[in-house]
Design a protein around this motif. Structure first.
Motif, mmCIF file in Angstrom:
data_model
loop_
_atom_site.group_PDB
_atom_site.id
_atom_site.type_symbol
_atom_site.label_atom_id
_atom_site.label_comp_id
_atom_site.label_asym_id
_atom_site.label_seq_id
_atom_site.Cartn_x
_atom_site.Cartn_y
_atom_site.Cartn_z
ATOM 1 N N PRO A 89 35.852 50.695 40.055
ATOM 2 C CA PRO A 89 36.046 50.764 38.588
ATOM 3 C C PRO A 89 34.811 50.305 37.816
ATOM 4 O O PRO A 89 34.420 50.933 36.825
ATOM 5 C CB PRO A 89 37.242 49.828 38.346
ATOM 6 C CG PRO A 89 38.005 49.851 39.645
ATOM 7 C CD PRO A 89 36.941 49.944 40.717
ATOM 8 N N SER A 90 34.181 49.232 38.276
ATOM 9 C CA SER A 90 33.002 48.772 37.539
ATOM 10 C C SER A 90 31.812 49.694 37.786
ATOM 11 O O SER A 90 30.965 49.868 36.908
ATOM 12 C CB SER A 90 32.668 47.310 37.869
ATOM 13 O OG SER A 90 32.010 47.183 39.094
ATOM 14 N N ALA A 98 32.279 52.516 35.296
ATOM 15 C CA ALA A 98 31.980 52.072 33.923
ATOM 16 C C ALA A 98 30.484 51.778 33.770
ATOM 17 O O ALA A 98 29.895 52.049 32.717
ATOM 18 C CB ALA A 98 32.806 50.834 33.581
ATOM 19 N N PHE A 99 29.888 51.225 34.823
ATOM 20 C CA PHE A 99 28.460 50.936 34.771
ATOM 21 C C PHE A 99 27.649 52.216 34.621
ATOM 22 O O PHE A 99 26.657 52.259 33.889
ATOM 23 C CB PHE A 99 28.018 50.178 36.030
ATOM 24 C CG PHE A 99 26.540 49.893 36.050
ATOM 25 C CD1 PHE A 99 26.015 48.872 35.282
ATOM 26 C CD2 PHE A 99 25.673 50.659 36.810
ATOM 27 C CE1 PHE A 99 24.652 48.618 35.277
ATOM 28 C CE2 PHE A 99 24.308 50.415 36.808
ATOM 29 C CZ PHE A 99 23.795 49.391 36.039
ATOM 30 N N GLN A 116 39.059 50.419 28.412
ATOM 31 C CA GLN A 116 37.602 50.345 28.328
ATOM 32 C C GLN A 116 37.164 50.138 26.888
ATOM 33 O O GLN A 116 37.663 50.774 25.965
ATOM 34 C CB GLN A 116 36.998 51.637 28.902
ATOM 35 C CG GLN A 116 35.497 51.538 29.019
ATOM 36 C CD GLN A 116 34.952 52.426 30.117
ATOM 37 O OE1 GLN A 116 35.688 53.058 30.850
ATOM 38 N NE2 GLN A 116 33.640 52.472 30.243
ATOM 39 N N PRO A 123 26.272 44.500 31.216
ATOM 40 C CA PRO A 123 26.734 45.664 31.976
ATOM 41 C C PRO A 123 28.105 45.417 32.602
ATOM 42 O O PRO A 123 28.391 44.309 33.052
ATOM 43 C CB PRO A 123 25.673 45.812 33.080
ATOM 44 C CG PRO A 123 24.515 44.961 32.689
ATOM 45 C CD PRO A 123 25.012 43.938 31.721
ATOM 46 N N PRO A 124 28.951 46.436 32.650
ATOM 47 C CA PRO A 124 30.215 46.318 33.375
ATOM 48 C C PRO A 124 29.974 45.777 34.782
ATOM 49 O O PRO A 124 28.991 46.159 35.434
ATOM 50 C CB PRO A 124 30.736 47.760 33.423
ATOM 51 C CG PRO A 124 30.123 48.414 32.225
ATOM 52 C CD PRO A 124 28.767 47.779 32.077
ATOM 53 N N HIS A 125 30.853 44.907 35.237
ATOM 54 C CA HIS A 125 30.645 44.095 36.436
ATOM 55 C C HIS A 125 32.028 43.902 37.086
ATOM 56 O O HIS A 125 33.036 43.932 36.379
ATOM 57 C CB HIS A 125 30.057 42.752 35.963
ATOM 58 C CG HIS A 125 29.782 41.754 37.030
ATOM 59 N ND1 HIS A 125 30.763 40.965 37.598
ATOM 60 C CD2 HIS A 125 28.619 41.379 37.613
ATOM 61 C CE1 HIS A 125 30.215 40.169 38.502
ATOM 62 N NE2 HIS A 125 28.915 40.406 38.532
ATOM 63 N N PRO A 126 32.095 43.730 38.398
ATOM 64 C CA PRO A 126 33.416 43.561 39.017
ATOM 65 C C PRO A 126 34.271 42.461 38.373
ATOM 66 O O PRO A 126 35.505 42.535 38.425
ATOM 67 C CB PRO A 126 33.074 43.220 40.480
ATOM 68 C CG PRO A 126 31.778 43.930 40.720
ATOM 69 C CD PRO A 126 31.017 43.818 39.416
ATOM 70 N N PRO A 167 35.351 44.722 34.859
ATOM 71 C CA PRO A 167 34.974 46.090 35.243
ATOM 72 C C PRO A 167 34.963 47.092 34.095
ATOM 73 O O PRO A 167 34.167 48.034 34.133
ATOM 74 C CB PRO A 167 36.001 46.464 36.312
ATOM 75 C CG PRO A 167 37.098 45.466 36.213
ATOM 76 C CD PRO A 167 36.498 44.224 35.649
ATOM 77 N N LEU A 168 35.826 46.935 33.109
ATOM 78 C CA LEU A 168 35.900 47.939 32.042
ATOM 79 C C LEU A 168 35.353 47.416 30.723
ATOM 80 O O LEU A 168 35.499 48.047 29.682
ATOM 81 C CB LEU A 168 37.350 48.417 31.877
ATOM 82 C CG LEU A 168 37.992 49.013 33.141
ATOM 83 C CD1 LEU A 168 39.372 49.562 32.844
ATOM 84 C CD2 LEU A 168 37.106 50.081 33.771
ATOM 85 N N GLN A 169 34.728 46.260 30.740
ATOM 86 C CA GLN A 169 34.161 45.695 29.519
ATOM 87 C C GLN A 169 32.653 45.533 29.665
ATOM 88 O O GLN A 169 32.186 45.021 30.679
ATOM 89 C CB GLN A 169 34.793 44.324 29.212
ATOM 90 C CG GLN A 169 36.290 44.399 28.943
ATOM 91 C CD GLN A 169 36.850 43.138 28.316
ATOM 92 O OE1 GLN A 169 36.199 42.087 28.294
ATOM 93 N NE2 GLN A 169 38.063 43.229 27.808
#
Lengths: 159, 159
Positions: free
Chosen positions: A35-36, A39-40, A157, B76-79, B82-84
């Protein structure tokens, strides 16, 4: 013979793969990381296009074998960088397992240091995997006092 | 009786004083901290005016006895989120020495947590002084793997 090149917009998938593998190397499963990663990818594309995200790729044995990314992030002036309201951030450092121990991480980090000096950045940060922390220590990096907390959220998101 | 209020533009000097004292409490002298305090003041003013910097002040025994600041920073989105593509950042936590041990830091942090939930922030960070780290541990914060490096620079303010 290893060659190095700056990242370019066409490296979008490669950088995402390196980041994905980096997080897997720190003990996460594909399902935990995907998921990340997705999104990344959406986050990275415009920043790779406009150069806000930059970095280098090492090419060795016929493959893009390692990479390192970098950004300049806004930060309040701080005793460690008293007259600068920014920090350099090093991220997505990844070396393919089969070419580890051949100095690629060091060479990529030397490029990051040279670029930091060129941009007159006084203070750089990164987040290390447990495996990589001793290596960064040898490169002169020191642990900070950063602490974190995760909160439950509505999963949608936010771009 | 302790009362709490949100920070306002008129708190510019107070917040700068709290930040200055916080860095002194971590072992720095006035002379070491003052350049970054001055640069921080110029940095903070527009952000306090437009609400990018927010937080709370505790009023007790006739003085503004404690404070906590907060920002939402791009990341950056990160585990871990993940969606932020953002993190909450808690900074400038300071409690006047004579009113320590009376729960002010906890109360201020509870306000930060409530605001983080209101803004649907999934991941928060802070940098702890050595003295405060055990307290944050009790509040549920955990150390990260952040590492840093300082580089020599041309000393001129970059805004």
């Amino acid at each position: 013979m290893t060659t190095y090149r700056p990242v370019a917009p066409g490296d979008l998938d490669l950088i995402c793969r390196h980041r994905h593998e980096m997080f897997k190397a720190s003990g996460r499963t594909d399902a935990m990381v995907q998921p990340s990663t997705d999104a990344f990818r959406a986050w990275l594309k415009p920043r790779l296009d406009d150069g806000a995200y930059f970095g280098w790729i090492a090419y060795l044995d016929g493959i893009d074998a390692a990479g390192l990314g970098m950004m300049v992030i806004d930060w309040p002036p701080h005793p460690s960088h008293p007259l600068q309201s920014r920090r350099g951030y090093v991220l997505n450092v990844f070396v393919e397992p089969r070419v580890r121990g051949r100095g690629l991480a060091r060479a990529l980090m030397d490029m990051a240091m040279a670029e930091a000096k060129r941009r007159n950045l006084e203070y750089l940060i990164l987040h290390a995997t447990a495996m990589a922390m001793p290596m960064y220590g040898k490169f002169g990096w020191r642990r900070t006092s950063e602490m974190a907390m995760t909160l439950p959220v509505q999963q949608s998101q936010d771009g």
